[in-house]
Design a protein around this motif. Structure first.
Motif, PDB file in Angstrom:
ATOM      1  N   ALA A 149       0.831  -1.209   0.000  1.00 22.73           N
ATOM      2  CA  ALA A 149       0.000   0.000   0.000  1.00 22.73           C
ATOM      3  C   ALA A 149       0.862   1.254   0.000  1.00 22.73           C
ATOM      4  O   ALA A 149       0.585   2.222  -0.732  1.00 22.73           O
ATOM      5  N   ARG A 150       1.912   1.260   0.822  1.00 23.47           N
ATOM      6  CA  ARG A 150       2.793   2.433   0.874  1.00 23.47           C
ATOM      7  C   ARG A 150       3.453   2.675  -0.467  1.00 23.47           C
ATOM      8  O   ARG A 150       3.541   3.805  -0.955  1.00 23.47           O
ATOM      9  N   VAL A 151       3.928   1.589  -1.091  1.00 18.21           N
ATOM     10  CA  VAL A 151       4.577   1.709  -2.396  1.00 18.21           C
ATOM     11  C   VAL A 151       3.596   2.234  -3.439  1.00 18.21           C
ATOM     12  O   VAL A 151       3.916   3.123  -4.233  1.00 18.21           O
ATOM     13  N   ALA A 152       2.376   1.692  -3.427  1.00 24.19           N
ATOM     14  CA  ALA A 152       1.376   2.106  -4.415  1.00 24.19           C
ATOM     15  C   ALA A 152       1.062   3.596  -4.297  1.00 24.19           C
ATOM     16  O   ALA A 152       0.927   4.302  -5.303  1.00 24.19           O
ATOM     17  N   CYS A 153       0.939   4.082  -3.085  1.00 25.97           N
ATOM     18  CA  CYS A 153       0.656   5.508  -2.881  1.00 25.97           C
ATOM     19  C   CYS A 153       1.792   6.368  -3.430  1.00 25.97           C
ATOM     20  O   CYS A 153       1.552   7.397  -4.084  1.00 25.97           O
ATOM     21  N   LEU A 154       3.024   5.958  -3.177  1.00 25.73           N
ATOM     22  CA  LEU A 154       4.167   6.724  -3.661  1.00 25.73           C
ATOM     23  C   LEU A 154       4.252   6.701  -5.187  1.00 25.73           C
ATOM     24  O   LEU A 154       4.561   7.703  -5.821  1.00 25.73           O
TER      25      LEU A 154
ATOM     26  N   ALA B  22       1.713   6.264  -7.288  1.00 18.55           N
ATOM     27  CA  ALA B  22       0.627   7.090  -7.817  1.00 18.55           C
ATOM     28  C   ALA B  22       1.019   8.566  -7.788  1.00 18.55           C
ATOM     29  O   ALA B  22       0.757   9.322  -8.734  1.00 18.55           O
ATOM     30  N   ARG B  23       1.672   8.973  -6.703  1.00 21.29           N
ATOM     31  CA  ARG B  23       2.147  10.359  -6.602  1.00 21.29           C
ATOM     32  C   ARG B  23       3.213  10.615  -7.674  1.00 21.29           C
ATOM     33  O   ARG B  23       3.224  11.672  -8.312  1.00 21.29           O
ATOM     34  N   GLY B  24       4.084   9.630  -7.879  1.00 19.09           N
ATOM     35  CA  GLY B  24       5.127   9.780  -8.897  1.00 19.09           C
ATOM     36  C   GLY B  24       4.568   9.873 -10.304  1.00 19.09           C
ATOM     37  O   GLY B  24       5.198  10.451 -11.199  1.00 19.09           O
ATOM     38  N   LEU B  25       3.375   9.300 -10.518  1.00 23.82           N
ATOM     39  CA  LEU B  25       2.733   9.365 -11.836  1.00 23.82           C
ATOM     40  C   LEU B  25       1.897  10.640 -12.000  1.00 23.82           C
ATOM     41  O   LEU B  25       1.199  10.796 -13.001  1.00 23.82           O
ATOM     42  N   GLY B  26       1.972  11.540 -11.033  1.00 16.38           N
ATOM     43  CA  GLY B  26       1.353  12.852 -11.190  1.00 16.38           C
ATOM     44  C   GLY B  26       0.042  13.069 -10.485  1.00 16.38           C
ATOM     45  O   GLY B  26      -0.590  14.117 -10.669  1.00 16.38           O
ATOM     46  N   ALA B  27      -0.406  12.112  -9.658  1.00 14.63           N
ATOM     47  CA  ALA B  27      -1.689  12.285  -8.971  1.00 14.63           C
ATOM     48  C   ALA B  27      -1.644  13.504  -8.058  1.00 14.63           C
ATOM     49  O   ALA B  27      -0.697  13.689  -7.282  1.00 14.63           O
ATOM     50  N   ALA B  28      -2.689  14.333  -8.134  1.00 14.41           N
ATOM     51  CA  ALA B  28      -2.771  15.519  -7.277  1.00 14.41           C
ATOM     52  C   ALA B  28      -3.199  15.153  -5.869  1.00 14.41           C
ATOM     53  O   ALA B  28      -2.859  15.830  -4.908  1.00 14.41           O
ATOM     54  N   LYS B  29      -3.963  14.064  -5.747  1.00 22.72           N
ATOM     55  CA  LYS B  29      -4.437  13.602  -4.448  1.00 22.72           C
ATOM     56  C   LYS B  29      -4.475  12.086  -4.466  1.00 22.72           C
ATOM     57  O   LYS B  29      -4.841  11.483  -5.479  1.00 22.72           O
ATOM     58  N   VAL B  30      -4.121  11.471  -3.356  1.00 23.14           N
ATOM     59  CA  VAL B  30      -4.131  10.012  -3.255  1.00 23.14           C
ATOM     60  C   VAL B  30      -5.029   9.598  -2.096  1.00 23.14           C
ATOM     61  O   VAL B  30      -4.831  10.023  -0.949  1.00 23.14           O
TER      62      VAL B  30
ATOM     63  N   LEU C 239       0.636   5.366   6.439  1.00 26.26           N
ATOM     64  CA  LEU C 239       0.566   5.516   4.983  1.00 26.26           C
ATOM     65  C   LEU C 239       0.845   6.978   4.629  1.00 26.26           C
ATOM     66  O   LEU C 239      -0.057   7.739   4.274  1.00 26.26           O
ATOM     67  N   PRO C 240       2.108   7.400   4.744  1.00 28.79           N
ATOM     68  CA  PRO C 240       2.441   8.812   4.530  1.00 28.79           C
ATOM     69  C   PRO C 240       2.161   9.307   3.113  1.00 28.79           C
ATOM     70  O   PRO C 240       1.991  10.512   2.906  1.00 28.79           O
ATOM     71  N   GLY C 241       2.096   8.388   2.156  1.00 31.85           N
ATOM     72  CA  GLY C 241       1.843   8.810   0.780  1.00 31.85           C
ATOM     73  C   GLY C 241       0.394   9.093   0.470  1.00 31.85           C
ATOM     74  O   GLY C 241       0.061   9.599  -0.599  1.00 31.85           O
ATOM     75  N   ALA C 242      -0.509   8.753   1.404  1.00 34.72           N
ATOM     76  CA  ALA C 242      -1.942   8.939   1.173  1.00 34.72           C
ATOM     77  C   ALA C 242      -2.433  10.215   1.851  1.00 34.72           C
ATOM     78  O   ALA C 242      -2.104  10.486   3.005  1.00 34.72           O
ATOM     79  N   ASP C 243      -3.245  10.985   1.130  1.00 36.24           N
ATOM     80  CA  ASP C 243      -3.872  12.164   1.718  1.00 36.24           C
ATOM     81  C   ASP C 243      -5.063  11.783   2.591  1.00 36.24           C
ATOM     82  O   ASP C 243      -5.427  12.520   3.506  1.00 36.24           O
ATOM     83  N   GLU C 244      -5.667  10.658   2.281  1.00 35.00           N
ATOM     84  CA  GLU C 244      -6.843  10.209   3.007  1.00 35.00           C
ATOM     85  C   GLU C 244      -6.878   8.688   2.988  1.00 35.00           C
ATOM     86  O   GLU C 244      -6.520   8.060   1.980  1.00 35.00           O
ATOM     87  N   VAL C 245      -7.278   8.074   4.095  1.00 35.90           N
ATOM     88  CA  VAL C 245      -7.409   6.616   4.188  1.00 35.90           C
ATOM     89  C   VAL C 245      -8.829   6.284   4.619  1.00 35.90           C
ATOM     90  O   VAL C 245      -9.343   6.852   5.592  1.00 35.90           O
ATOM     91  N   VAL C 246      -9.471   5.364   3.882  1.00 36.09           N
ATOM     92  CA  VAL C 246     -10.816   4.908   4.212  1.00 36.09           C
ATOM     93  C   VAL C 246     -10.744   3.404   4.477  1.00 36.09           C
ATOM     94  O   VAL C 246     -10.323   2.636   3.604  1.00 36.09           O
ATOM     95  N   CYS C 247     -11.127   2.988   5.660  1.00 40.79           N
ATOM     96  CA  CYS C 247     -11.090   1.566   6.022  1.00 40.79           C
ATOM     97  C   CYS C 247     -12.366   1.225   6.776  1.00 40.79           C
ATOM     98  O   CYS C 247     -12.713   1.889   7.761  1.00 40.79           O
TER      99      CYS C 247
END
Length: 471
Positions: free
Chosen positions: A139-144, A146-154, A169-177
């Protein structure tokens, strides 16, 4: 403890919590493989595009579980400088690991997307979805990435997750669980059905989402719809829609799809614990659609009835309802003139053959995939519809039951064995082989002679064995 019926159920519940994202510039990204069925339900419920986010961890050479970085599509490289420094990783060591993982990443991209372009993330919201989060490394890798691919919000969304991982999950702006248990032993413990997802199913779900978005783009505007004539007294053609089918005192839910110029329609009888949202049957249905065949995916039992296991194995009840659905097709303008076939999986195969025996010749062909045709009992001798029995070579007990059932069938039949496949056809490529066999059988027996393809290629036949063919 929250327990989900399966990944489809988890995706629907997750979508309810993500309703605020509807109408926004969001791309839903499933983490292959298990996260994709969950993500597909979220994307469909919120009418959003679906894609996968393919990532690979770069493990320290002498301790692969420790990530020194990660890679993603588009050449994205994320490094953990602290780990690189502490582990004293040389540049050539890092380069060797990256080359190996990059080759595996590209291989997975080819398998999953099959030529489809990656959804652009620049300036958009990336909604990353998985079926559960335990350690959180992926999950952490995926968030990073996505940010590297230009996502404005994760936004990272998951049905169930470990508390520590959700917080980290420092790469995520919001987490829903939806569910954060005190102690997460394993993600699979929170699902009644946690059957592994295959590459074929991932590809099928992505393809279905692409087609849904294409239809949405081509749909008429509000003014064009307003100008359209009102429907007459007959039921309008469904083309591709959720339907409700009255049977006796209950109503069954289904999904009907009739492609343009369809040559027949195939009704799916699902096995125990499965239903119209089964990724495996949706994959097979997609193969049939491309061959010009309509399909009906339906639940033969209501949610309340499913709680009683006796209903699941009441083959007579299931067959009666299958016959009722066939009669319902005869009332619709888009299907009343089409020949009908049955596709049965597991216990659904017994119901399909039982219903075919009672159809008075209405059923043009039957296919059983990993089925229990023996459950049709004495009615097998009354089945005169051409029947194809597809069984996995490693499903030895069911294979023997199919051989015995074939000997009892009253009409023409064929037994095709897919080498190496187990009961659920989870092995790479085996489900695709079964789908190709089913497609060819239905095209041969449902399509009029002047509508059949001049020639077909079916690479999956190479590993099959046909016995008992009397056609």
């Amino acid at each position: 403890m929250v327990v989900f019926k399966d990944r489809v159920d988890a995706g629907r519940q997750l979508a309810e919590q993500l309703e605020s994202l509807r109408g926004q510039d969001v791309v839903v990204l499933g983490l292959p493989r298990g996260g994709v069925p969950v993500a597909a339900e979220v994307a469909q419920a919120l009418d959003l595009p679906l894609d996968v986010i393919v990532v690979r961890k770069l493990g320290v050479p002498y301790q692969p579980e420790l990530a020194m970085g990660a890679i993603g599509e588009g050449g994205v490289l994320v490094l953990n400088n602290d780990v690189l420094s502490l582990a004293q990783i040389a540049e050539d060591e890092l380069a060797a690991v990256e080359r190996r993982e990059r080759a595996e990443l590209e291989s997975r991209v080819i398998r999953f997307r099959q030529g489809r372009e990656r959804q652009r993330l620049t300036g958009r919201t990336a909604l990353i979805v998985d079926d559960g989060i335990a350690t959180g490394s992926t999950a952490r890798v995926a968030c990073l990435v996505a940010r590297g691919l230009g996502a404005a919000k994760v936004v990272f969304a998951v049905p169930v997750g470990a508390a520590d991982s959700i917080r980290d999950l420092p790469g995520a702006d919001e987490v829903v669980c939806l569910s954060v248990p005190r102690q997460l032993i394993a993600v699979g413990y929170h699902y009644f059905d946690f059957t592994p997802t295959t590459d074929d199913e991932v590809s099928a779900l992505l393809g279905a989402a692409d087609r849904r978005q294409s239809r949405r783009r081509m749909a008429p505007s509000g003014s064009e719809r307003a100008a359209a004539p009102e429907a007459g007294s007959e039921l309008p053609p469904a083309d591709d829609a959720e339907v409700v089918i009255p049977v006796d005192t209950i109503v069954l839910g289904g999904h009907l799809r009739i492609p343009p110029a369809a040559t027949g329609v195939v009704v799916f009888a699902h096995g125990s614990g499965s239903g119209r949202y089964s990724p495996r049957n949706r994959f097979v249905a997609d193969v049939l659609h491309r061959a010009g065949l309509g399909t009906v995916l339906l639940d033969l039992l209501t949610e309340e009835e499913e709680t009683d296991r006796a209903n699941v194995f009441d083959i007579g009840l299931l067959a009666h309802r299958l016959s009722a659905v066939t009669g319902w097709l005869g009332t619709r303008p888009d299907s009343r003139s089409l020949p009908v076939g049955y596709f049965g999986a597991s216990t659904g195969a017994g119901a399909a053959l039982w219903a075919a025996a009672d159809s008075g010749g209405r059923i043009a062909a039957v296919v059983s995939r990993g089925g229990r045709p023996d459950l049709a009992g004495r009615r097998l001798r009354q089945v005169h519809a051409p029947t194809l029995l597809i069984v996995g070579g490693a499903d030895t007990i069911v294979l023997e039951l199919n051989r015995q059932a074939q000997a009892a069938l009253g009409g023409s039949s064929r037994l095709s064995v897919v080498p190496g496949a187990t009961h659920l056809f989870e092995e790479p490529g085996t489900l695709a082989q079964a789908a190709d066999l089913a497609r060819d059988w239905f095209v041969d027996h449902l399509a009029p002679a002047d509508r059949k393809p001049a020639a077909r290629t079916a690479p999956s036949r190479a590993g099959t064995r046909a016995t008992g063919a009397t056609e």
